[in-house]
Design an enzyme around this catalytic site. Structure first.
Site, mmCIF file in Angstrom:
data_model
loop_
_atom_site.group_PDB
_atom_site.id
_atom_site.type_symbol
_atom_site.label_atom_id
_atom_site.label_comp_id
_atom_site.label_asym_id
_atom_site.label_seq_id
_atom_site.Cartn_x
_atom_site.Cartn_y
_atom_site.Cartn_z
ATOM 1 N N PRO A 44 0.806 -1.229 0.000
ATOM 2 C CA PRO A 44 0.000 0.000 0.000
ATOM 3 C C PRO A 44 0.841 1.282 0.000
ATOM 4 O O PRO A 44 2.056 1.261 0.234
ATOM 5 C CB PRO A 44 -0.801 -0.110 1.312
ATOM 6 C CG PRO A 44 -0.753 -1.546 1.692
ATOM 7 C CD PRO A 44 0.561 -2.061 1.183
ATOM 8 N N GLU A 45 0.150 2.389 -0.216
ATOM 9 C CA GLU A 45 0.766 3.710 -0.083
ATOM 10 C C GLU A 45 1.318 3.870 1.330
ATOM 11 O O GLU A 45 0.692 3.481 2.315
ATOM 12 C CB GLU A 45 -0.264 4.805 -0.365
ATOM 13 C CG GLU A 45 0.332 6.214 -0.271
ATOM 14 C CD GLU A 45 -0.717 7.308 -0.438
ATOM 15 O OE1 GLU A 45 -0.447 8.249 -1.193
ATOM 16 O OE2 GLU A 45 -1.789 7.213 0.178
ATOM 17 N N VAL A 46 2.514 4.465 1.431
ATOM 18 C CA VAL A 46 3.242 4.682 2.696
ATOM 19 C C VAL A 46 3.046 3.521 3.677
ATOM 20 O O VAL A 46 2.767 3.720 4.860
ATOM 21 C CB VAL A 46 2.938 6.056 3.346
ATOM 22 C CG1 VAL A 46 3.524 7.163 2.498
ATOM 23 C CG2 VAL A 46 1.466 6.322 3.595
#
Length: 347
Positions: A44-46
């Site tokens: 996932p994102e960050v």
């Protein structure tokens, strides 16, 4: 010979604000994916070290110490922590697109690194425009981050790998809603795309405070599905999960945005190039890796593209076209070779 491609989408909770533990969990998930036979794994994102919902839930003046710790636990792209993840990719013989909060100096960026099965970082890109209040924490990506797709080098792949000369791409969160950026992504010939997402509340009806529909899991699931149909590509929609014990850390306690008990926020899926769902979803609060087995993935892409290829036979470049500046902007530039030499001499 038809070779089966296995795509993996992570749905899991990050290790919040703990870089070392976050790297350990990342390595464990890479090993698990390898045991499942996954060739391409999306995070996932960050993912490292978690999406900081506090920037939305609390005023900036209250977030100073939170932000300082978040920056301290962000990861450098050339760091020892990254090298451990690269080693894990090499040992697992798996291609990974890793989402993380990247620290350069004392500034941070929303970043994806494309790591080959040989453990080499083929490309690193940053979110070109952090969304809304994200800009209070992260900086912008520059022109080099418009490269969103890499071609897998044959020399770095195991024998009979289905990844040979595959074009693998990725975008962060609402970059997947930017039409010009998506279009440029398609123009790079992307075949497998990682759409990385933070945790979102499921639907406005589940929230105790007014919540726009586009800030929900259902909406962003559909954005990922639309990208698959529009670009005729496989999309790995990969998402974070959030459990109640971290609500206070993230300024969410008693806010009514996420459920008060249990986990929530996950909406991982793997879509085919016609937009079809290729796996059964996990419950929103459950951790795991979704795996889709795809025989002859190129045939499935051709079947979708023969209907409408937006950067091919379904385009009208004589009437509509996209202008791109891929050059990275620099804070310091030199007007002459002599000046650059003098500065380097001082350093």
């Amino acid at each position: 010979m038809t070779r089966t491609l296995r795509l993996g989408a992570v749905q899991a909770e990050p290790v919040w604000q703990d870089l070392e533990a976050a790297v350990e969990k990342t390595i464990l998930l890479i090993k698990e994916a390898s045991e499942k036979g996954v060739h391409v794994l999306g995070f996932p994102e960050v993912w490292i070290t978690g999406y900081p919902w506090a920037i939305w839930s609390r005023p900036a003046v209250h977030n100073a110490m939170f932000a300082e710790k978040y920056i301290a636990n962000s990861m450098g792209r050339d760091s020892p922590e990254m090298k451990r993840i690269q080693t894990a990719c090499k040992e697992a013989q798996i291609f990974v697109i890793l989402g993380y909060s990247e620290r350069e100096g004392q500034s941070i960026y929303i970043t994806q690194s494309f790591i080959s099965p040989a453990g080499e970082i083929l490309h690193t890109r940053r979110k070109i425009k952090p969304t809304h209040v994200e800009r209070s924490l992260w900086g912008d990506g520059q022109g080099d981050s418009l490269t969103t797709v890499v071609t897998t080098p044959s020399s770095q792949l195991p024998l009979d790998s289905p990844l040979e000369n595959m074009k693998i791409g990725g975008l962060n969160c609402w970059e997947n809603i930017q039409p010009l950026l998506r279009y440029y992504c398609y123009s790079q010939g992307v075949q497998v795309h990682v759409a990385g997402w933070p945790p979102f509340p499921a639907h406005p009806r589940d929230c105790e405070i007014p919540t726009p529909y586009h800030n929900t899991a259902e909406a962003n699931y559909r954005i990922s599905q639309n990208a698959a149909m529009e670009g005729q590509m496989f999309v790995i929609c990969t998402t974070q999960v959030l459990t109640e014990k971290y609500h206070e850390l993230l300024g969410l306690k008693d806010l009514g945005l996420f459920p008060r008990t249990g986990g929530a926020g996950g909406f991982a899926m793997i879509f085919g190039p016609d937009g079809s769902e290729l796996v059964e979803p996990l419950p929103p609060g459950e951790e795991g890796i979704l795996v889709a087995e795809i025989p002859d993935y190129e045939q499935k892409i051709r079947l979708a593209k023969h209907m409408c290829d937006p950067v091919g036979q379904y385009s009208r470049p004589d009437m509509l076209s996209l202008r791109v500046n891929p050059v990275k902007a620099e804070c310091v530039t030199f007007t002459s070779p002599r000046e650059m030499k003098d500065v380097k001499g001082v350093i």
